[in-house]
Enzyme design. Structure first.
Site, PDB file in Angstrom:
ATOM      1  N   GLU A 156       1.112  -0.955   0.053  1.00  0.00           N
ATOM      2  CA  GLU A 156       0.066   0.136  -0.140  1.00  0.00           C
ATOM      3  C   GLU A 156       0.836   1.024  -0.137  1.00  0.00           C
ATOM      4  OE1 GLU A 156      -0.059  -1.917   2.464  1.00  0.00           O
ATOM      5  OE2 GLU A 156      -0.166  -1.230   4.065  1.00  0.00           O
ATOM      6  N   ASN A 157       1.790   1.071   0.285  1.00  0.00           N
ATOM      7  CA  ASN A 157       2.809   2.605  -0.479  1.00  0.00           C
ATOM      8  C   ASN A 157       3.346   2.561  -1.380  1.00  0.00           C
ATOM      9  OD1 ASN A 157       4.652  -0.110   0.191  1.00  0.00           O
ATOM     10  ND2 ASN A 157       5.723   1.125  -0.003  1.00  0.00           N
TER      11      ASN A 157
END
Lengths: 207, 232
Positions: free
Chosen positions: A46-47
């Site tokens: 999710e980064n």
């Protein structure tokens, strides 16, 4: 014998279907990547990455390439990168088929608590609240009981919630349970574990 | 107008003031504006509010501004790995507003896009939703979150041209584009400023309209968790 960490991860990998985009949490969920076999699974970090590869070698470590657990990783031929707003757009927008996450507590209505213990060290929810609110299927991988034998599958969560009614399936060291109308349903027992063992270790209503 | 400045101190000259609100890019220690953070430390600006996904570690990133007690409040999604942060927070010296990570990114993107608020499912039924407007759309409940507009955005990119067009590298992009967008002024630090025309216009990740000042510098790019494949 109850399942160990790797057996739980292997069982969780069976939840994933060919072609899915999937987000794996930190801890046992990370191990799930080792057990997807021939299935075509794209891992989201999710980064800002789709197509997460394995950990690097000493030669290929890159400080610009990390996963959401801040560990160094590698890319794959299919990899794409994007910013955090786009990343959570695809999470919130339901494009990610499943998330496999750890938990401190799950309630029989699917409530999940996995981000905060009041009065203890407070670290934050990171992307967990967005993931459970947005992805198609939420699979929790956790120990069935705490260290003193207390059930972590409860009638109601006691810790601050990450999401309400969000959990679909729970994989513990004792077996697999689904969140259904009225409580939890035993789907599968670990080898040598009986339904009676699971009932005895569970506070939540078993239907 | 010339956007390129000689160093971080010069690029921040005239834009810092006590009590200001700063949005910072980066995830963990990856893609953080380390030179600009150091320059803010050197400038000694006080009572800062930071919107940043994380708070750095004790001796790197925003952590160095915690050591000097320059930070009044953090808006973040995850603040583990920082003992000084915990110490000041538990001692009541530091305010903390937890935002879910996607909500924080969207608040920046929205604020920079002229959207003062948006509805999201994230956090409904949790502590995050307390005191926020709830609204139903098509049978589902959402909460209202506000867009963020910061006095200053500080971001880090890989390459820029002199007009401020930015290109990021791998997962170091993360919060940098949305943070840049939400700043009234955005200062960017890059590893290399290349001649105008040498970046493919189709490959620019953040257009220069969002970037007002620019510096080139040497980056430490510290790794938080060096994790290697097990030797087979």
């Amino acid at each position: 014998m109850p399942w160990d960490r790797n057996q739980m991860a292997a069982r969780a990998a069976e939840e994933l279907e060919d072609g899915w985009y999937v987000n794996l949490g930190i801890g046992i969920p990370t191990l799930v990547a080792n057990y997807v076999g021939d299935k075509d699974i794209t891992l989201q970090s999710e980064n800002g990455m789709l197509g997460m590869g394995p950990f690097p070698t000493e030669e290929t470590v890159d400080p610009d390439l990390i996963n959401a657990g801040k560990q160094t990783i590698t890319e794959l031929p299919r990899t794409s990168y994007f910013d955090s707003a786009t990343s959570f757009g695809m999470i919130r927008g339901g494009k990610i088929a499943a998330a496999i996450l750890g938990a401190m507590e799950v309630a029989e209505n699917g409530d999940l608590a996995n981000w905060m213990i009041p009065g203890k060290l407070v670290k934050g929810m990171g992307g967990a609240m967005d993931l459970v609110a947005g992805v198609g299927k939420v699979v929790v991988v956790m120990d069935h009981q705490d260290k003193s034998g207390g059930s972590k599958l409860l009638k109601e969560c006691t810790l601050p919630l990450t999401g309400t009614g969000v959990v679909d399936r729970i994989i513990t060291n004792l077996g697999v349970l689904d969140v259904v109308e009225g409580g939890l349903k035993i789907v599968e027992c670990a080898d040598g574990v009986t339904e009676e063992d699971i009932r005895a270790a569970t506070e939540a209503t078993i239907v | 107008m010339k956007k390129v400045y000689p160093d971080a101190r010069a690029a921040l000259d005239g834009v810092l003031f006590d009590g200001m609100f700063i949005a910072a890019g980066g995830f963990g220690l990856c893609g953080i504006p380390e030179l600009l953070i150091q320059a803010i430390k050197d400038a000694g600006t006080q009572d800062l509010t930071f919107a940043s996904n994380n708070a750095g570690v004790d001796d790197f990133g925003i952590g160095i501004l915690l050591q000097t007690r320059q930070v009044k409040k953090m808006i973040s999604s995850y603040v583990g790995e920082n003992k000084e942060f915990m110490h000041q927070y538990l001692g009541g010296e530091l305010e903390l507003e937890f935002n879910p990570q996607g909500t924080l990114a969207e608040r920046m993107r929205a604020g920079g896009s002229g959207i003062p608020g948006f509805y999201t499912k994230t956090g409904v039924g949790t502590k995050i939703a307390e005191g926020k407007e709830h609204k139903e759309f098509d049978g589902e409940t959402y909460i209202l979150e506000r867009g963020l507009v910061a006095d200053l955005a500080i971001v880090k990119a890989w390459k820029a041209d002199d007009t401020g067009n930015l290109v990021f590298r791998k997962t170091a992009r993360n919060f940098n584009p949305p943070a840049a967008m939400c700043g009234k002024i955005c200062v960017a630090e890059v590893e290399e400023i290349v001649p105008r025309g040498s970046l493919d216009p189709d490959h620019i990740h953040l257009p220069g309209i969002y970037v007002h000042r620019l510096i080139q510098g040497e980056h430490e790019k510290r790794i938080e968790q060096r994790t290697l494949r097990e030797a087979s």
